[in-house]
Design an enzyme around this catalytic site. Structure first.
Site, mmCIF file in Angstrom:
data_model
loop_
_atom_site.group_PDB
_atom_site.id
_atom_site.type_symbol
_atom_site.label_atom_id
_atom_site.label_comp_id
_atom_site.label_asym_id
_atom_site.label_seq_id
_atom_site.Cartn_x
_atom_site.Cartn_y
_atom_site.Cartn_z
ATOM 1 N N ASN A 1 0.809 -1.226 0.000
ATOM 2 C CA ASN A 1 0.000 0.000 0.000
ATOM 3 C C ASN A 1 0.839 1.272 0.000
ATOM 4 O O ASN A 1 0.406 2.310 0.479
ATOM 5 C CB ASN A 1 -0.979 0.024 1.189
ATOM 6 C CG ASN A 1 -1.872 -1.203 1.168
ATOM 7 O OD1 ASN A 1 -2.260 -1.650 0.078
ATOM 8 N ND2 ASN A 1 -2.168 -1.746 2.324
ATOM 9 N N ARG A 2 2.042 1.149 -0.492
ATOM 10 C CA ARG A 2 2.956 2.298 -0.586
ATOM 11 C C ARG A 2 3.296 2.913 0.777
ATOM 12 O O ARG A 2 3.660 4.071 0.867
ATOM 13 C CB ARG A 2 2.374 3.380 -1.518
ATOM 14 C CG ARG A 2 2.165 2.908 -2.959
ATOM 15 C CD ARG A 2 3.511 2.633 -3.615
ATOM 16 N NE ARG A 2 3.420 2.125 -4.978
ATOM 17 C CZ ARG A 2 3.596 0.847 -5.324
ATOM 18 N NH1 ARG A 2 3.815 -0.075 -4.398
ATOM 19 N NH2 ARG A 2 3.554 0.472 -6.572
#
Ligand SMILES: Cc1cc2nc3c(=O)[nH]c(=O)nc-3n(C[C@H](O)[C@H](O)[C@H](O)COP(=O)(O)O)c2cc1C
Length: 219
Positions: free
Chosen positions: A195-196
């Site tokens: 999810n970065r």
């Protein structure tokens, strides 16, 4: 188009790795680098010592290229090159430099900022002597970063040198060739996550003798 390439806009890797906590870090960035460099080598990354060196000319125009890091210790990172090359002349006029180790396969990168200075001639000579004979001749043959009319011209120069210094004969160190040592001012350790929500921990050098401060950056 003759070849249908995959669309880079849809390329996406899912990084699954252990979190990087402040409490996991070594006391100095070079010790921490030593750990990560070891991991990169253990995981079989090809040329984990390849790093992108970015320099800038005196007008601030940047340029980047890959070189091989040949030594690291508490003083910094050393690479060898031609002092009259583009990077060499840019560093002579502006010693500010950035190094980037792109260890994509293990979802890590290390980014160093600092200043570069030439290593001593003895240190350069000691390293030069460890290079294969052909690479020693190559260092003489190439006026790195200058324009040449053809590959044949380069080979001609190499053959002349090979005649002058046959295998087994000591090749002198070219005066325009040598090492740079990059003394770090900051070193960022980047660890990719899902999810970065990546970890970015950066060591920043404090005033003389006061060690390093660690700060976390937003991904
Ligand atoms: C994997 C790899 C390793 C390289 N290692 C070096 C090196 O250690 N020293 C060097 O001068 N050039 C090295 N090069 C070539 C540089 O990328 C570059 O072409 C050359 O140094 C000239 O750069 P400049 O014109 O920007 O000064 C390497 C290239 C690659 C792809």
């Amino acid at each position: 188009m003759p070849h249908e390439n995959p669309d880079p806009a849809v390329m996406r890797e899912h990084y699954r790795s252990v979190l990087l906590h402040e409490s996991d870090l070594a006391a100095t960035p070079m010790e921490q680098f030593d750990r990560w460099f070891g991991d990169a080598a253990d995981r079989g990354l090809p040329e984990p010592n390849a790093m992108v060196v970015s320099t800038a000319d005196t007008d601030g125009r940047p340029s980047s290229r890959t070189v091989l890091m040949k030594r690291f210790d508490e003083r910094g990172f050393v690479f060898y090159t031609n002092y009259t090359s583009r990077k060499g002349t840019e560093l002579a006029a502006n010693p500010h430099v950035s190094l980037l180790f792109p260890w994509h396969r293990i979802a890590r990168q290390v980014i160093v900022t600092g200043t570069a200075e030439r290593v001593g001639r003895d240190e350069t000579a000691a390293y030069f002597r460890t290079r294969p004979h052909g690479s020693q001749l190559g260092a003489w043959a190439s006026e790195q970063s200058s324009v040449i009319p053809s590959r044949e011209k380069l080979m001609e120069r190499y053959e002349q040198l090979a005649e002058r210094y046959p295998e087994g004969e000591q090749v002198p160190v070219p005066p325009q060739w040598g090492g740079f040592r990059v003394t770090p001012v900051s070193v960022e350790f980047w660890q990719g996550h899902e999810n970065r929500l990546h970890d970015r921990l950066r060591y920043v050098q404090q005033e003389e003798g006061r060690g390093w401060r660690v700060e976390r950056l937003c991904p």
